[in-house]
Design a protein around this motif. Structure first.
Motif, short mmCIF file in Angstrom:
data_model
loop_
_atom_site.label_atom_id
_atom_site.label_comp_id
_atom_site.label_asym_id
_atom_site.label_seq_id
_atom_site.Cartn_x
_atom_site.Cartn_y
_atom_site.Cartn_z
N GLY A 347 0.70 -1.51 -0.04
CA GLY A 347 0.12 -0.13 -0.01
C GLY A 347 0.84 1.28 -0.05
N SER A 429 -2.66 1.65 -3.72
CA SER A 429 -3.65 0.89 -2.87
C SER A 429 -4.68 0.26 -3.71
N LYS A 432 -6.54 -3.21 -2.79
CA LYS A 432 -6.23 -3.56 -1.60
C LYS A 432 -7.39 -3.23 -0.63
N GLU A 433 -7.46 -4.13 0.36
CA GLU A 433 -8.71 -3.84 1.33
C GLU A 433 -8.04 -3.24 2.57
N ARG A 434 -8.59 -1.95 2.87
CA ARG A 434 -7.93 -1.61 3.98
C ARG A 434 -7.73 -2.24 5.31
N LYS A 435 -8.73 -3.09 5.50
CA LYS A 435 -8.65 -3.92 6.71
C LYS A 435 -7.40 -5.21 6.66
#
Length: 457
Positions: A347, A429, A432-435
């Motif tokens: 990220g 990002s 990409k999943e933030r979590k």
């Protein structure tokens, strides 16, 4: 190499270990010409006294993903669409949404995507492995097989011409060279990293990330042998189907002294390849002659018995359990189990550092021009401007001149280049999943040696 590994095949100067090699266009179907743009499979099966040892690599040292969940997507995005055959929408959609893939994508769209035959390309193990010596000390290693004939590539125009003249050029060239007794060999080299050096914060990259290389200046390559295909030593297969089509390679085929690292994609491949082979060849595929360990007296083809082998070998005379082969322990994390990434570059714009080094310093002006031309020739086939924008945004993060050069070569442009620069701000990002992205002190490098506690009264 006995100071670094107890593996028998690397422990005697002048020792010759029989091998079987298979070359392949990794993503293209059998109907495709040898010169189509694709990674080249570079697989080596060693027949050692301890069993088979397989190295399953490519003609460049990096791969398109590091997350095992994305492994099938890599292949399926570059294979034929069942509805309308070849689909570059899928190819560029994957590359646009997996930032770490674009290091390997540069190799794919460069002239390395169509090498000048199997015997004119280098080979790489790609993953990080462990070598363990008799004292149970270990180091991390990466394999390199440098072509003694010289690494040569076709230009895109030359490759297209070969399509029509001889679509089986690579196979024919290798076969005829071996039959004529011409030299076909590679110098085997290894990079070595000590466990205490495997610190992503100090290195600037995760050494277990298969989308990254180890800088050769910091980890120089050391010779450890030669890979040779000679008429008087080896031979071309006399029947293509039982030898080439039915040969089965897996990263899980290891011998004492060689172990896997904490590379997550390697860990997954060790399971996935075996499952695929059970499906493709059957549960007894190891009885096929090409897959049968050289030192065993197993059957020569599928369906026959054990050729006099007993079902159980007495351990009173030979210890087959081999307690000395226990894996060397290593620390994996701070007691955290999750799907969150531990990768140092996840990220962030650090994802593009090595790809930028490849583009800015390693590639010549001529190589960069070929990369631009080859990429534009395929990107123009993408039907959706949004995919083109997002892919060019990944290139922009590597070098804005890289993206601009490709953009300028597109015959039709449904968007302004300024839009690419705007989208590039969030490119690291994409997908990409933030979590699932790294956070906190627990998301650090894995693979440092475990400390063995001492207890006192």
């Amino acid at each position: 190499m006995s100071e670094l590994t107890k593996a028998d095949l690397y422990n005697e100067v002048g020792k010759r270990t029989p091998i079987f090699m298979r070359f392949s266009a990794a993503f293209l179907g059998k109907e495709s010409p040898d010169q189509g743009p694709s990674p080249r499979g570079f697989a080596i099966k060693h027949y050692t006294k301890d069993g088979n040892y397989d190295i399953v690599g490519l003609n460049w040292p990096i791969f398109f993903c590091r997350d095992p969940m994305q492994g099938p997507d890599v292949f399926q995005s570059q294979q034929r669409n069942p509805e309308k055959s070849l689909d570059y929408n899928a190819t560029f959609d994957f590359l646009a949404n997996v930032p770490e893939s674009n290091h390997a994508a540069m190799m794919l769209f460069s002239n390395h995507g169509h090498p000048k035959g199997w015997r004119k390309m280098n080979g790489y193990g790609c993953h990080t492995f462990k070598w363990v010596n008799k004292e149970s000390q270990f180091v991390y290693v990466k394999y390199h097989f440098i072509c003694d004939q010289g690494s040569e590539q076709l230009t895109w125009e030359e490759a297209k011409k070969k399509y029509g003249e001889d679509p089986d050029f690579s196979n024919r060239d290798l076969w005829e060279a071996i039959e004529k007794g011409e030299p076909v060999s590679w110098t085997a080299k290894v990079q070595v990293m000590k466990p205490e050096q495997a610190d992503a914060a100090k290195l600037g990259f995760d050494p277990f990330d298969v989308t990254k290389i180890w800088p050769r200046m910091k980890f120089p390559m050391q010779d450890f042998g030669r890979l040779v295909l000679e008429k008087n030593l080896e031979k071309n297969p006399k029947d293509y189907h039982p030898y080439v089509e039915q040969s089965a390679f897996s990263p899980s085929s290891m011998v004492s002294g060689i172990e896997e690292s904490t590379d997550m994609l390697l860990q997954a491949r060790m399971f996935l390849y075996r499952d695929a082979q059970y499906h493709r060849l059957g549960v007894n595929f190891h009885q096929i002659q090409v897959n049968c360990p050289f030192m065993s007296s197993g059957s020569a083809s599928m369906g026959f018995g054990g050729s006099g082998n007993t079902h159980y070998a007495s351990n009173s005379s030979v210890n087959k359990f081999r307690p000395d082969t226990a894996e060397v322990p290593y620390e994996v994390s701070d007691n955290i189990v999750s799907r969150q990434s531990h990768y140092f570059t996840e990220g962030t714009h650090k994802e593009y550092d090595q790809a930028r080094e490849l583009y800015d310093r390693v590639m010549s002006d001529e190589a960069r021009a070929a990369l631009h031309d080859n990429t534009a020739a395929l990107l123009k086939l993408v039907e959706y401007p949004n995919i083109q924008i997002r892919y060019l945004a990944q290139c922009y993060c590597i070098n804005h001149k890289y993206a601009q050069a490709i953009y300028d070569l597109l015959p039709e442009r449904a968007f302004d280049f300024g839009r690419v620069g705007e989208v590039a701000e969030d490119a690291p990002s994409f997908g990409k999943e933030r979590k699932f992205m790294p956070f906190g002190k627990n998301h650090r490098l894995v693979g440092n040696p475990a400390t063995i506690p001492t207890y006192q009264k």
